[in-house]
Each structure stands twice: as structure tokens, then as C-alpha cells.
Write a protein that holds these residues in place. Sequence first.
Motif, PDB file in Angstrom:
ATOM      1  N   ILE A   1       0.834  -1.205   0.000  1.00 52.51           N
ATOM      2  CA  ILE A   1       0.000   0.000   0.000  1.00 52.51           C
ATOM      3  C   ILE A   1       0.866   1.251   0.000  1.00 52.51           C
ATOM      4  O   ILE A   1       0.615   2.208  -0.737  1.00 52.51           O
ATOM      5  CB  ILE A   1      -0.945   0.003   1.224  1.00 52.51           C
ATOM      6  N   ALA A   2       1.916   1.238   0.840  1.00 58.13           N
ATOM      7  CA  ALA A   2       2.819   2.394   0.892  1.00 58.13           C
ATOM      8  C   ALA A   2       3.529   2.582  -0.433  1.00 58.13           C
ATOM      9  O   ALA A   2       3.718   3.727  -0.895  1.00 58.13           O
ATOM     10  CB  ALA A   2       3.832   2.210   2.018  1.00 58.13           C
ATOM     11  N   LYS A   3       3.924   1.489  -1.084  1.00 57.74           N
ATOM     12  CA  LYS A   3       4.610   1.584  -2.368  1.00 57.74           C
ATOM     13  C   LYS A   3       3.673   2.135  -3.445  1.00 57.74           C
ATOM     14  O   LYS A   3       4.075   2.954  -4.276  1.00 57.74           O
ATOM     15  CB  LYS A   3       5.161   0.215  -2.777  1.00 57.74           C
ATOM     16  N   LYS A   4       2.415   1.687  -3.428  1.00 54.07           N
ATOM     17  CA  LYS A   4       1.448   2.203  -4.393  1.00 54.07           C
ATOM     18  C   LYS A   4       1.155   3.677  -4.137  1.00 54.07           C
ATOM     19  O   LYS A   4       0.950   4.451  -5.074  1.00 54.07           O
ATOM     20  CB  LYS A   4       0.159   1.381  -4.322  1.00 54.07           C
ATOM     21  N   PHE A   5       1.126   4.059  -2.875  1.00 50.68           N
ATOM     22  CA  PHE A   5       0.909   5.459  -2.503  1.00 50.68           C
ATOM     23  C   PHE A   5       2.060   6.325  -3.035  1.00 50.68           C
ATOM     24  O   PHE A   5       1.840   7.390  -3.626  1.00 50.68           O
ATOM     25  CB  PHE A   5       0.811   5.589  -0.985  1.00 50.68           C
ATOM     26  N   ALA A   6       3.291   5.858  -2.834  1.00 48.48           N
ATOM     27  CA  ALA A   6       4.465   6.591  -3.323  1.00 48.48           C
ATOM     28  C   ALA A   6       4.471   6.645  -4.845  1.00 48.48           C
ATOM     29  O   ALA A   6       4.815   7.683  -5.446  1.00 48.48           O
ATOM     30  CB  ALA A   6       5.739   5.929  -2.809  1.00 48.48           C
ATOM     31  N   MET A   7       4.063   5.555  -5.478  1.00 49.21           N
ATOM     32  CA  MET A   7       3.971   5.510  -6.933  1.00 49.21           C
ATOM     33  C   MET A   7       2.959   6.537  -7.436  1.00 49.21           C
ATOM     34  O   MET A   7       3.197   7.268  -8.407  1.00 49.21           O
ATOM     35  CB  MET A   7       3.547   4.097  -7.359  1.00 49.21           C
ATOM     36  N   ALA A   8       1.816   6.619  -6.750  1.00 50.99           N
ATOM     37  CA  ALA A   8       0.774   7.562  -7.144  1.00 50.99           C
ATOM     38  C   ALA A   8       1.242   9.006  -6.985  1.00 50.99           C
ATOM     39  O   ALA A   8       1.002   9.846  -7.856  1.00 50.99           O
ATOM     40  CB  ALA A   8      -0.485   7.324  -6.313  1.00 50.99           C
ATOM     41  N   LEU A   9       1.915   9.304  -5.878  1.00 54.61           N
ATOM     42  CA  LEU A   9       2.409  10.662  -5.646  1.00 54.61           C
ATOM     43  C   LEU A   9       3.421  11.064  -6.710  1.00 54.61           C
ATOM     44  O   LEU A   9       3.398  12.201  -7.208  1.00 54.61           O
ATOM     45  CB  LEU A   9       3.029  10.779  -4.257  1.00 54.61           C
TER      46      LEU A   9
ATOM     47  N   HIS B   1       9.449   6.839 -10.481  1.00 54.21           N
ATOM     48  CA  HIS B   1       8.138   6.412 -10.979  1.00 54.21           C
ATOM     49  C   HIS B   1       8.255   5.155 -11.830  1.00 54.21           C
ATOM     50  O   HIS B   1       7.479   4.211 -11.664  1.00 54.21           O
ATOM     51  CB  HIS B   1       7.503   7.545 -11.781  1.00 54.21           C
ATOM     52  N   PHE B   2       9.230   5.135 -12.726  1.00 53.39           N
ATOM     53  CA  PHE B   2       9.352   3.986 -13.611  1.00 53.39           C
ATOM     54  C   PHE B   2       9.907   2.766 -12.884  1.00 53.39           C
ATOM     55  O   PHE B   2       9.434   1.646 -13.101  1.00 53.39           O
ATOM     56  CB  PHE B   2      10.216   4.345 -14.819  1.00 53.39           C
ATOM     57  N   VAL B   3      10.891   2.966 -12.020  1.00 52.80           N
ATOM     58  CA  VAL B   3      11.433   1.834 -11.265  1.00 52.80           C
ATOM     59  C   VAL B   3      10.359   1.228 -10.372  1.00 52.80           C
ATOM     60  O   VAL B   3      10.197   0.000 -10.305  1.00 52.80           O
ATOM     61  CB  VAL B   3      12.654   2.267 -10.429  1.00 52.80           C
TER      62      VAL B   3
ATOM     63  N   GLY C   1       7.148   1.452 -10.797  1.00 55.26           N
ATOM     64  CA  GLY C   1       6.131   0.844 -11.653  1.00 55.26           C
ATOM     65  C   GLY C   1       6.520  -0.557 -12.089  1.00 55.26           C
ATOM     66  O   GLY C   1       5.703  -1.489 -12.041  1.00 55.26           O
ATOM     67  N   PHE C   2       7.776  -0.725 -12.511  1.00 51.31           N
ATOM     68  CA  PHE C   2       8.240  -2.047 -12.918  1.00 51.31           C
ATOM     69  C   PHE C   2       8.266  -3.010 -11.733  1.00 51.31           C
ATOM     70  O   PHE C   2       7.929  -4.189 -11.863  1.00 51.31           O
ATOM     71  CB  PHE C   2       9.639  -1.946 -13.538  1.00 51.31           C
ATOM     72  N   TYR C   3       8.661  -2.499 -10.563  1.00 53.40           N
ATOM     73  CA  TYR C   3       8.714  -3.340  -9.366  1.00 53.40           C
ATOM     74  C   TYR C   3       7.312  -3.827  -8.974  1.00 53.40           C
ATOM     75  O   TYR C   3       7.117  -5.020  -8.696  1.00 53.40           O
ATOM     76  CB  TYR C   3       9.342  -2.565  -8.215  1.00 53.40           C
ATOM     77  N   LEU C   4       6.350  -2.920  -8.966  1.00 52.73           N
ATOM     78  CA  LEU C   4       4.989  -3.299  -8.590  1.00 52.73           C
ATOM     79  C   LEU C   4       4.383  -4.270  -9.603  1.00 52.73           C
ATOM     80  O   LEU C   4       3.649  -5.194  -9.226  1.00 52.73           O
ATOM     81  CB  LEU C   4       4.111  -2.046  -8.463  1.00 52.73           C
ATOM     82  N   GLU C   5       4.684  -4.071 -10.876  1.00 52.48           N
ATOM     83  CA  GLU C   5       4.198  -4.997 -11.894  1.00 52.48           C
ATOM     84  C   GLU C   5       4.794  -6.393 -11.673  1.00 52.48           C
ATOM     85  O   GLU C   5       4.093  -7.407 -11.773  1.00 52.48           O
ATOM     86  CB  GLU C   5       4.570  -4.481 -13.284  1.00 52.48           C
ATOM     87  N   TYR C   6       6.075  -6.433 -11.349  1.00 48.27           N
ATOM     88  CA  TYR C   6       6.742  -7.714 -11.083  1.00 48.27           C
ATOM     89  C   TYR C   6       6.115  -8.413  -9.881  1.00 48.27           C
ATOM     90  O   TYR C   6       5.829  -9.619  -9.918  1.00 48.27           O
ATOM     91  CB  TYR C   6       8.231  -7.468 -10.848  1.00 48.27           C
TER      92      TYR C   6
ATOM     93  N   ARG D   1      -4.689  -3.039 -17.876  1.00 47.39           N
ATOM     94  CA  ARG D   1      -3.970  -4.295 -18.077  1.00 47.39           C
ATOM     95  C   ARG D   1      -2.641  -4.088 -18.795  1.00 47.39           C
ATOM     96  O   ARG D   1      -1.762  -4.957 -18.736  1.00 47.39           O
ATOM     97  CB  ARG D   1      -4.826  -5.295 -18.874  1.00 47.39           C
ATOM     98  N   ASN D   2      -2.502  -2.987 -19.476  1.00 46.18           N
ATOM     99  CA  ASN D   2      -1.310  -2.772 -20.300  1.00 46.18           C
ATOM    100  C   ASN D   2      -0.520  -1.532 -19.888  1.00 46.18           C
ATOM    101  O   ASN D   2       0.233  -0.990 -20.699  1.00 46.18           O
ATOM    102  CB  ASN D   2      -1.716  -2.657 -21.773  1.00 46.18           C
ATOM    103  N   MET D   3      -0.647  -1.124 -18.635  1.00 49.41           N
ATOM    104  CA  MET D   3       0.086   0.044 -18.150  1.00 49.41           C
ATOM    105  C   MET D   3       1.596  -0.140 -18.287  1.00 49.41           C
ATOM    106  O   MET D   3       2.328   0.800 -18.600  1.00 49.41           O
ATOM    107  CB  MET D   3      -0.268   0.327 -16.690  1.00 49.41           C
ATOM    108  N   ILE D   4       2.081  -1.365 -18.069  1.00 46.66           N
ATOM    109  CA  ILE D   4       3.519  -1.616 -18.143  1.00 46.66           C
ATOM    110  C   ILE D   4       4.023  -1.398 -19.561  1.00 46.66           C
ATOM    111  O   ILE D   4       5.133  -0.889 -19.776  1.00 46.66           O
ATOM    112  CB  ILE D   4       3.852  -3.042 -17.639  1.00 46.66           C
ATOM    113  N   TYR D   5       3.212  -1.758 -20.565  1.00 44.16           N
ATOM    114  CA  TYR D   5       3.653  -1.638 -21.959  1.00 44.16           C
ATOM    115  C   TYR D   5       3.556  -0.197 -22.454  1.00 44.16           C
ATOM    116  O   TYR D   5       4.465   0.277 -23.153  1.00 44.16           O
ATOM    117  CB  TYR D   5       2.825  -2.572 -22.846  1.00 44.16           C
TER     118      TYR D   5
END
Length: 220
Positions: free
Chosen positions: A9-17, A71-73, A75-80, A104-108
Motif C-alpha cells: 500500500i505504501a509503495k502504491k501510494f508513493a507511486m501515485a504521488l 516512478h518507472f522503477v 512501476g516495474f517493481y509493482l508490476e513484477y 492491463r497494459n500500463m507496463i507496456y
Amino acid sequence: MGGLLKSSIAKKFAMALSGLFLVLFLLQHFSINFLSVISASVFNDVSHFMGTYWLVQGLLQPVLIFGVIFHFVMGFYLEYKNRQARQVKYASYKGNTNSSWMSRNMIYTGLVVLAFLGLHFYDFWFPEMIHKYIESHPEDASRYYGELVAKFESPVRTGLYVLSFVFLALHLYHGFSSSFQSVGWNDKYARGLRGFTKAYAIIIPLGFIFIALFHYINNL
């Protein structure tokens, strides 16, 4: 507190910010670039200010670069991690029943945007750093417009920019709206906010496409 910082949750929050921060930068970047359509001299003046003012160069620019990388790092981590945690795949494809195509295709779409940022850095940021700090050229407040326009002489490069902004729109269409949900903004204004984010995701990339095509056509 340590457990919270390590939670998904904290990682998604940081990703969103970080995403919301980049959305604000995108608006600022579009506003400056659009000046090139209105007035070459005004575009030169604003670009020269942004390129020489110590606060922008010494503080805001490093923060922006960190925000992009984070943001990109993340994003890739959360997708993994999401793929690792997914135990049961859909039995059959059911279109948008479970989720939208964009989600479904946010990573691409993100990978395409990242590739575009590489091109954009190659076209503008790296030459700027070389011009100022390696070749040590004297300041020229009138060079920015010509440098921008020159990048849109090639139909191939212009096409790459246009295609990249299409993918940026797809990425923003889901990402901008979901960022507010991730930070907990889900009150009575949520519906209006979703409408705003969808409009933003379409209008701003279309504005960048217009700028690219405007200069390409003027170069013909």
C-alpha cells in the motif's frame, strides 16, 4: 512505521504521488512548448529563464529527474510483484469485465513512454548539458526556438513523437485517475475528478501532437 513503509500500500501510494508530480510537470512543459506556436520570442525568453535560473537548474531539475526514475522503477517493481502474486489467471478473456485495456497494459504503455523520454533526452536535454557545461558556449537567449523547430524537420522523428504521445494518452487515461484512488481521494467529488483526469489524458497529449505537427508543416 517500518512495516508500513515496506507494505504494498505504501509503495502504491508513493507511486501515485510520483505520478501526480509528473502530471504537474507535464502541464508546465506543455504550457512552455505551446508558446512556440504563439511567439518565437516569448518562447525563447521563457526557455532561457528556465534554462538559466539557478532554482530551476539546481533544485527542480534534479527533483524531476529523480521523480521520473522513481516512478518507472517503482512501476516495474509493482508490476513484477503483482505477477508473482497472481496465482490464478483468467480462465478466458472477457474484454473489460475484469479490467480495462489501459489498466492491463500500463507496463507496456509505460515502456513506450520511457523509450520516448530517452529520445527526448537525446534530442534536447543531453545537447543542452553539452552546450552549457562541456562546450561552455556563451549564453544565447535566441537559440531555443530554432533548436526546437529543427527537431521536427524529419517526418520520421515527428511521427515517433506523435506515436509516443498517443501512448502517453493511453498511459495517462488510466494512471492519472487511479493515482487519486491510490492516495485515498474517493469522496463525493470522485466522479467529477475522474472526468477531469480523462479529459486531461486526452487534451494534453493532443496538444503536444499539435505542436509537433505545426512545426513539421511549417518546415515543409
